[in-house]
Design a protein around this motif. Structure first.
Motif, PDB file in Angstrom:
ATOM      1  N   ASP A  57       0.591  -1.225   0.326  1.00 56.55           N
ATOM      2  CA  ASP A  57       0.032  -0.139   0.077  1.00 56.55           C
ATOM      3  C   ASP A  57       0.701   1.658  -0.071  1.00 56.55           C
ATOM      4  N   SER A  58       1.766   1.548   0.888  1.00 55.83           N
ATOM      5  CA  SER A  58       2.903   2.719   0.441  1.00 55.83           C
ATOM      6  C   SER A  58       3.646   2.941  -0.776  1.00 55.83           C
ATOM      7  N   ASP A  59       3.687   1.651  -0.670  1.00 58.48           N
ATOM      8  CA  ASP A  59       4.419   1.554  -2.405  1.00 58.48           C
ATOM      9  C   ASP A  59       3.173   2.172  -3.381  1.00 58.48           C
ATOM     10  N   ALA A  60       1.912   1.411  -3.345  1.00 59.94           N
ATOM     11  CA  ALA A  60       1.053   2.299  -4.650  1.00 59.94           C
ATOM     12  C   ALA A  60       1.028   3.765  -3.884  1.00 59.94           C
ATOM     13  N   LEU A  61       0.573   3.623  -2.362  1.00 61.00           N
ATOM     14  CA  LEU A  61       0.822   5.758  -2.690  1.00 61.00           C
ATOM     15  C   LEU A  61       1.913   6.005  -3.443  1.00 61.00           C
ATOM     16  N   CYS A  62       2.624   5.588  -3.337  1.00 64.94           N
ATOM     17  CA  CYS A  62       4.068   6.750  -4.461  1.00 64.94           C
ATOM     18  C   CYS A  62       3.909   6.461  -5.661  1.00 64.94           C
ATOM     19  N   GLY A  63       3.109   5.502  -5.921  1.00 60.63           N
ATOM     20  CA  GLY A  63       3.134   6.129  -7.704  1.00 60.63           C
ATOM     21  C   GLY A  63       1.873   6.781  -7.372  1.00 60.63           C
ATOM     22  N   LEU A  64       0.763   6.544  -7.148  1.00 63.91           N
ATOM     23  CA  LEU A  64      -0.454   6.901  -6.860  1.00 63.91           C
ATOM     24  C   LEU A  64       0.086   9.072  -6.924  1.00 63.91           C
ATOM     25  N   LEU A  65       1.506   9.424  -5.442  1.00 60.19           N
ATOM     26  CA  LEU A  65       1.092  10.259  -5.541  1.00 60.19           C
ATOM     27  C   LEU A  65       2.579  10.881  -7.002  1.00 60.19           C
ATOM     28  N   ALA A  66       3.023  10.107  -7.296  1.00 60.62           N
ATOM     29  CA  ALA A  66       3.680  10.203  -8.188  1.00 60.62           C
ATOM     30  C   ALA A  66       3.170  10.291  -9.953  1.00 60.62           C
ATOM     31  N   GLY A  67       2.138  10.169  -9.727  1.00 58.30           N
ATOM     32  CA  GLY A  67       1.170  10.535 -11.336  1.00 58.30           C
ATOM     33  C   GLY A  67       0.551  11.926 -11.273  1.00 58.30           C
ATOM     34  N   TYR A  68       0.083  12.314  -8.815  1.00 55.40           N
ATOM     35  CA  TYR A  68      -0.117  13.399  -9.501  1.00 55.40           C
ATOM     36  C   TYR A  68       0.667  14.738  -9.839  1.00 55.40           C
ATOM     37  N   ILE A  69       1.783  14.178  -9.523  1.00 56.39           N
ATOM     38  CA  ILE A  69       3.552  15.275  -9.128  1.00 56.39           C
ATOM     39  C   ILE A  69       4.002  15.463 -11.176  1.00 56.39           C
ATOM     40  N   THR A  70       3.804  14.095 -11.510  1.00 56.76           N
ATOM     41  CA  THR A  70       3.734  14.129 -13.371  1.00 56.76           C
ATOM     42  C   THR A  70       2.211  14.665 -14.098  1.00 56.76           C
ATOM     43  N   HIS A  71       1.348  15.505 -13.249  1.00 53.75           N
ATOM     44  CA  HIS A  71      -0.052  15.189 -14.069  1.00 53.75           C
ATOM     45  C   HIS A  71       0.541  16.596 -14.646  1.00 53.75           C
ATOM     46  N   PRO A  72      -0.678  16.706 -15.744  1.00 52.14           N
ATOM     47  CA  PRO A  72      -0.038  17.599 -16.458  1.00 52.14           C
ATOM     48  C   PRO A  72      -0.746  19.039 -15.935  1.00 52.14           C
ATOM     49  N   ASN A  73      -2.050  18.499 -15.291  1.00 53.78           N
ATOM     50  CA  ASN A  73      -2.466  19.843 -14.456  1.00 53.78           C
ATOM     51  C   ASN A  73      -1.464  20.402 -13.009  1.00 53.78           C
ATOM     52  N   VAL A  74      -0.562  19.871 -13.285  1.00 50.29           N
ATOM     53  CA  VAL A  74       0.325  19.914 -12.312  1.00 50.29           C
ATOM     54  C   VAL A  74       1.620  20.653 -12.679  1.00 50.29           C
ATOM     55  N   ALA A  75       1.466  22.564 -12.047  1.00 53.63           N
ATOM     56  CA  ALA A  75       3.211  22.718 -11.824  1.00 53.63           C
ATOM     57  C   ALA A  75       4.418  22.875 -11.384  1.00 53.63           C
ATOM     58  N   GLY A  76       4.037  22.012 -10.378  1.00 55.13           N
ATOM     59  CA  GLY A  76       5.277  22.225  -9.275  1.00 55.13           C
ATOM     60  C   GLY A  76       4.411  21.212  -8.297  1.00 55.13           C
ATOM     61  N   ALA A  77       5.537  20.839  -7.396  1.00 53.93           N
ATOM     62  CA  ALA A  77       4.806  20.269  -6.277  1.00 53.93           C
ATOM     63  C   ALA A  77       5.899  21.012  -4.587  1.00 53.93           C
ATOM     64  N   THR A  78       5.188  20.513  -3.398  1.00 53.93           N
ATOM     65  CA  THR A  78       5.631  21.039  -1.960  1.00 53.93           C
ATOM     66  C   THR A  78       5.732  18.975  -1.687  1.00 53.93           C
ATOM     67  N   ILE A  79       6.759  18.800  -0.871  1.00 51.54           N
ATOM     68  CA  ILE A  79       6.821  17.537  -0.909  1.00 51.54           C
ATOM     69  C   ILE A  79       7.265  17.529   1.207  1.00 51.54           C
ATOM     70  N   LEU A  80       5.884  16.907   2.279  1.00 55.73           N
ATOM     71  CA  LEU A  80       6.592  16.634   3.442  1.00 55.73           C
ATOM     72  C   LEU A  80       6.857  15.679   3.957  1.00 55.73           C
ATOM     73  N   SER A  81       7.934  14.897   4.325  1.00 54.26           N
ATOM     74  CA  SER A  81       8.267  14.103   4.739  1.00 54.26           C
ATOM     75  C   SER A  81       8.702  13.828   6.206  1.00 54.26           C
ATOM     76  N   LEU A  82       8.021  12.766   7.415  1.00 55.75           N
ATOM     77  CA  LEU A  82       9.202  13.142   8.256  1.00 55.75           C
ATOM     78  C   LEU A  82       9.882  12.329   8.202  1.00 55.75           C
ATOM     79  N   GLY A  83      10.295  10.753   7.639  1.00 56.30           N
ATOM     80  CA  GLY A  83      11.649  10.430   7.392  1.00 56.30           C
ATOM     81  C   GLY A  83      12.170   9.468   7.294  1.00 56.30           C
ATOM     82  N   CYS A  84      11.287   8.518   8.840  1.00 50.34           N
ATOM     83  CA  CYS A  84      11.002   6.801   8.946  1.00 50.34           C
ATOM     84  C   CYS A  84      10.229   5.942   8.467  1.00 50.34           C
ATOM     85  N   GLN A  85       8.932   6.412   7.537  1.00 45.03           N
ATOM     86  CA  GLN A  85       7.886   6.113   7.422  1.00 45.03           C
ATOM     87  C   GLN A  85       8.405   5.597   6.650  1.00 45.03           C
TER      88      GLN A  85
END
Length: 554
Positions: A222-250
């Protein structure tokens, strides 16, 4: 009343042994159809079905030309089909011959049409221009909310209308001694929205904050799929850029996200800020860095402007929710014709919601462009249903109480109508969640039937506009892709004008053909792609975002 309609019932397919009531038909109504004469033995509510011949227990019931159920007790000719006398049934499927020929619609009038969109370095074109702020794990949701509160109003990005004034009126009534009865009967007065300050970045449609409850604590899948999903949004044509917040240990590590971005766009060049709280230290330092870097990114992407793009740069997501007995007759076939038009022009469409393809697997697999594609579709369908069965709820459990109340009483009935959204073109590709569209044509994407999860996945797959049909009314939207709500019936269109954009009830009433409705809808889509029209979901800020946990969701 029956006389309000040019036709009071419909025979969808020549092999069907049921008719669909297009309006309420009282018991005793004489029905005459193609040499058949029968008298209704029950009251038949509009959207529901009645038998055109006597049925014994175990007899098969056909609709849309496919098996949709079996009688659980005798049903008289002219009798209502209900959950008490029918159960779900669907034909099995196997690898068949390719059936990829199709009657491509005339697209001459659209050959030279363009829309004004945002051109990206990977060749895709956006219908909007957003900045994303995303947590890699639910632990960062609070910090995401702090950034949202700090940025939106100050930068002039509008927010949905609040009801603070109405609450003030209620408080005033309490303080002036009004009774509970008076308060309940009060007509609260809406006030005009207070406009936000002028947008500092006029070429940016908004900043969207994609909170979720995943990233750790669940399965690595599920966490790997989440990364794929978020990558789909970041690379989406309607998206110009992104800020990502990570805790670090997840579990959902920044490195996994970056690999998924690379997979979707090897030459990715959008501004991307990844900030890790455990490295930066204090919360204030994390937020200060996020604010500064996001602000710098906004300055850069505000330089982007709309430019002409051909219609083949559209990628249309096809979705339904709050479906009714008219969905497969009016709105879904309209989307199907739009789908064929877009495919004919070289664009892409996405048909998802695999639980709602139950019963039409043979047709969809036969339409796959080659055998490996067909086998992938069949495997995904079988594995998904088997997992659902193992958890005690197969595809048969998909229809909701609202679906059933309005005529979709088995999953096969619902599915046969839902599949009409995909038109008649060959299936170019079959995608597993959270894969991204890479080929023009009709793409099948494995998602749940759950509206928001499926819409979330379609947009991650690349849909830059979503067409969403509903017969009961559903307020679903998406953070980055315009979601156009299409009603199956005019009553809904008139009753919920605040969330519905387009009416296909004209088809039910005989005022418009499917083809005419589709051409009207495609022109509406082009206006939305231009930015000339903002669908109701965009106006209301319906930014629904739910990643799919790969467990069973129907």
């Amino acid at each position: 009343m029956v006389q309000e309609y040019k036709r009071p019932f419909l025979h969808i397919h020549q092999v069907d042994n049921v008719l669909v009531a297009l309006t309420d038909l009282p018991k005793g109504t004489l029905v005459e159809h193609e040499g058949l004469s029968l008298m209704l033995t029950d009251d038949i509510a509009g959207k529901h079905k009645f038998a055109i011949n006597d049925l014994d227990m175990g007899d098969e019931i056909y609709m849309y030309g496919v098996l949709v159920g079996k009688a659980t007790e005798p049903i008289l000719k002219g009798g209502a089909i209900t959950i008490k006398n029918i159960k779900h049934a669907a034909d099995d499927f196997k690898l068949g011959n390719r059936k990829t020929s199709w009657a491509q619609p005339d697209v001459t009038n659209y050959k030279d049409r363009t829309f004004m969109g945002y051109h990206r370095s990977d060749g895709s074109v956006g219908t909007a221009n957003y900045w994303l702020v995303i947590p890699l794990v639910f632990c960062e949701n609070r910090n995401i909310n702090v950034l949202k509160a700090a940025l939106l109003d100050k930068l002039g990005f509008s927010k949905p209308r609040g009801y603070e004034n109405e609450v003030d009126q209620l408080i005033c009534m309490l303080q002036t001694g009004r009774s509970i009865e008076e308060i309940l009967q009060a007509d609260l007065q809406m006030t005009p929205e207070s406009g936000s300050s002028k947008k500092l970045f006029p070429n940016i449609d908004g900043i969207k904050f994609l909170n979720h409850d995943m990233g750790c604590g669940g399965t690595r899948t599920d966490s790997d799929a989440l990364c794929g999903l978020l990558a789909g949004y970041i690379t989406h044509p309607n998206v110009a850029g992104a800020t990502i917040l990570s805790l670090g240990c997840q579990h959902a590590q920044a490195g996994i996200l970056q690999a998924e971005i690379k997979k979707r766009d090897p030459n990715f060049s959008k501004p991307l800020m990844i900030l890790e709280q455990q490295k930066l230290g204090t919360e204030s330092r994390l937020l200060h860095e996020a604010l500064k870097q996001t602000f710098a990114g906004l300055i850069e992407v505000n330089k982007q402007q709309r430019e002409p793009a051909p219609i083949n740069k559209l990628c249309i997501g096809l979705e339904c929710g709050g479906s009714d007995g008219f969905s497969g007759i009016s709105a879904n076939p309209t989307l199907g014709y739009v789908s064929d038009l877009v495919v004919g022009l070289g664009g892409s469409v996405i048909l998802a919601e695999f639980p709602e393809l139950c019963g039409v697997e043979q047709e969809m697999s036969d339409r796959c462009i080659d055998e490996p594609t067909a086998l992938k579709f069949m495997s995904l369908m079988r594995n998904y249903n088997a997992k659902a069965e193992a958890d005690g709820s197969g595809f048969y459990a998909n229809p909701s109480p609202g679906n059933i109340r309005d005529g979709l009483i088995t999953d096969a009935i619902k599915s046969a109508g839902a599949a009409k959204k995909g038109g008649t073109s060959p299936v170019a590709a079959v995608l597993d969640y959270p894969e991204k569209v890479s080929l023009p044509g009709l793409n099948l994407l494995c998602t749940p039937g759950s509206d928001v999860e499926s819409t979330t996945a379609e947009v991650a797959a690349g849909a830059n506009i979503v067409l969403f049909t509903t017969g009961l009314g559903t307020p679903t939207g998406n953070p980055v892709a315009p979601v156009i709500k299409v009603s199956t019936n005019t009553k809904l269109f008139n009753r919920m004008p605040d969330i519905i954009d387009f009416n296909c009830g004209t088809v039910i009433e005989g005022e418009e053909t499917i083809e005419q409705s589709a051409h009207r809808l495609l022109n509406y889509v082009i206006d939305v792609a231009n930015g000339d029209i903002k669908p109701k979901a965009v106006q209301l800020g319906q930014d629904d975002f739910i990643p799919w946990k790969r467990g069973v969701s129907l």
